[in-house]
Design a protein around this motif. Structure first.
Motif, PDB file in Angstrom:
ATOM      1  N   ILE A 104       0.853  -1.191   0.000  1.00  0.00           N
ATOM      2  CA  ILE A 104       0.000   0.000   0.000  1.00  0.00           C
ATOM      3  C   ILE A 104       0.887   1.237   0.000  1.00  0.00           C
ATOM      4  O   ILE A 104       1.779   1.385   0.840  1.00  0.00           O
ATOM      5  N   LEU A 105       0.612   2.151  -0.957  1.00  0.00           N
ATOM      6  CA  LEU A 105       1.357   3.412  -1.037  1.00  0.00           C
ATOM      7  C   LEU A 105       0.791   4.415  -0.035  1.00  0.00           C
ATOM      8  O   LEU A 105      -0.254   4.169   0.581  1.00  0.00           O
ATOM      9  N   ALA A 106       1.456   5.557   0.105  1.00  0.00           N
ATOM     10  CA  ALA A 106       1.097   6.557   1.111  1.00  0.00           C
ATOM     11  C   ALA A 106      -0.340   7.060   0.991  1.00  0.00           C
ATOM     12  O   ALA A 106      -0.957   7.409   1.989  1.00  0.00           O
ATOM     13  N   ASP A 107      -0.894   7.094  -0.214  1.00  0.00           N
ATOM     14  CA  ASP A 107      -2.268   7.593  -0.390  1.00  0.00           C
ATOM     15  C   ASP A 107      -3.311   6.474  -0.363  1.00  0.00           C
ATOM     16  O   ASP A 107      -4.468   6.682  -0.691  1.00  0.00           O
ATOM     17  N   SER A 153      15.603  -2.513  -1.875  1.00  0.00           N
ATOM     18  CA  SER A 153      14.548  -3.047  -1.003  1.00  0.00           C
ATOM     19  C   SER A 153      13.190  -2.618  -1.569  1.00  0.00           C
ATOM     20  O   SER A 153      13.088  -1.626  -2.296  1.00  0.00           O
ATOM     21  N   VAL A 154      12.168  -3.372  -1.232  1.00  0.00           N
ATOM     22  CA  VAL A 154      10.810  -3.010  -1.658  1.00  0.00           C
ATOM     23  C   VAL A 154      10.478  -1.622  -1.130  1.00  0.00           C
ATOM     24  O   VAL A 154       9.865  -0.815  -1.826  1.00  0.00           O
ATOM     25  N   GLN A 155      10.916  -1.321   0.085  1.00  0.00           N
ATOM     26  CA  GLN A 155      10.625  -0.012   0.671  1.00  0.00           C
ATOM     27  C   GLN A 155      11.252   1.119  -0.137  1.00  0.00           C
ATOM     28  O   GLN A 155      10.655   2.182  -0.295  1.00  0.00           O
ATOM     29  N   GLN A 156      12.432   0.915  -0.702  1.00  0.00           N
ATOM     30  CA  GLN A 156      13.048   1.946  -1.546  1.00  0.00           C
ATOM     31  C   GLN A 156      12.198   2.202  -2.795  1.00  0.00           C
ATOM     32  O   GLN A 156      12.018   3.346  -3.212  1.00  0.00           O
ATOM     33  N   LEU A 157      11.664   1.153  -3.391  1.00  0.00           N
ATOM     34  CA  LEU A 157      10.785   1.320  -4.556  1.00  0.00           C
ATOM     35  C   LEU A 157       9.477   2.005  -4.154  1.00  0.00           C
ATOM     36  O   LEU A 157       8.971   2.870  -4.877  1.00  0.00           O
ATOM     37  N   ALA A 161       7.827   5.511  -5.521  1.00  0.00           N
ATOM     38  CA  ALA A 161       6.436   5.606  -5.972  1.00  0.00           C
ATOM     39  C   ALA A 161       5.679   6.687  -5.191  1.00  0.00           C
ATOM     40  O   ALA A 161       4.917   7.459  -5.778  1.00  0.00           O
ATOM     41  N   ASN A 162       5.905   6.747  -3.883  1.00  0.00           N
ATOM     42  CA  ASN A 162       5.203   7.756  -3.061  1.00  0.00           C
ATOM     43  C   ASN A 162       5.537   9.180  -3.493  1.00  0.00           C
ATOM     44  O   ASN A 162       4.717  10.084  -3.344  1.00  0.00           O
TER      45      ASN A 162
END
Length: 165
Positions: A104-107, A153-157, A161-162
């Motif tokens: 899930i992205l920030a929005d 890392s997935v978090q970096q991607l 995206a965010n």
């Protein structure tokens, strides 16, 4: 006699107006300008030494592809931020949900991570304007197999995206 003259004048007036109408250069309504605004990432997990953009309008007012390239020429690392849309009918979320694990992205938007190819990592999502967006990371033109040190890392991607939301 006055009636004949009046009819003749009206006839010439109608012909003249018709000719002026035919000669008037009006913009073709099917050839209106295509405008899109995209937020691009500005903070990257590696140094960017070259940026460039490609725009491919396959069919005007129907299918558009925008590719933003972020490259480190020394390490051969590259990120591509790709957005595309079939303008006439937005794609379903179902079309991209089969591409990997859901995040899930920030929005609140669902994004899907795919690492099935050993040489690249991809994060997919559909933005608020109905464009399908993806960030693809790879090294040396997608020829180098990613290892633990070169893999993002997935978090970096997700952070990239965010920045586009």
């Amino acid at each position: 006699m006055n009636m004949k003259r009046l009819v003749r004048i009206l006839g010439w007036l109608i012909v003249t107006l018709a000719l002026v109408e035919l000669a008037t250069d009006r913009p073709d309504s099917s050839n209106l300008p295509i405008e899109h605004t995209f937020e691009e990432p500005i903070a990257f997990p590696f140094e960017i030494t070259r940026r460039y953009t490609e725009v491919d309008i396959k069919v005007p007012h129907h299918f558009h592809v925008f590719v933003f390239h972020y490259v480190n020429e020394e390490t051969a690392q590259e990120l591509r931020y790709i957005v595309h849309k079939i303008v006439d009918k937005p794609e379903d979320m179902e079309d991209i949900s089969s591409y990997g694990d859901q995040y899930i992205l920030a929005d609140g938007t669902s994004a899907f991570f795919d690492e099935t190819d050993a040489t690249s990592q991809t994060l997919w999502w559909q933005n608020k304007d109905g464009f399908t967006a993806r960030i693809i990371y790879y090294i040396d033109g997608n020829t180098v197999e990613l290892d633990d040190e070169s893999r993002l890392s997935v978090q970096q991607l997700i952070n990239l995206a965010n920045q586009t939301l």
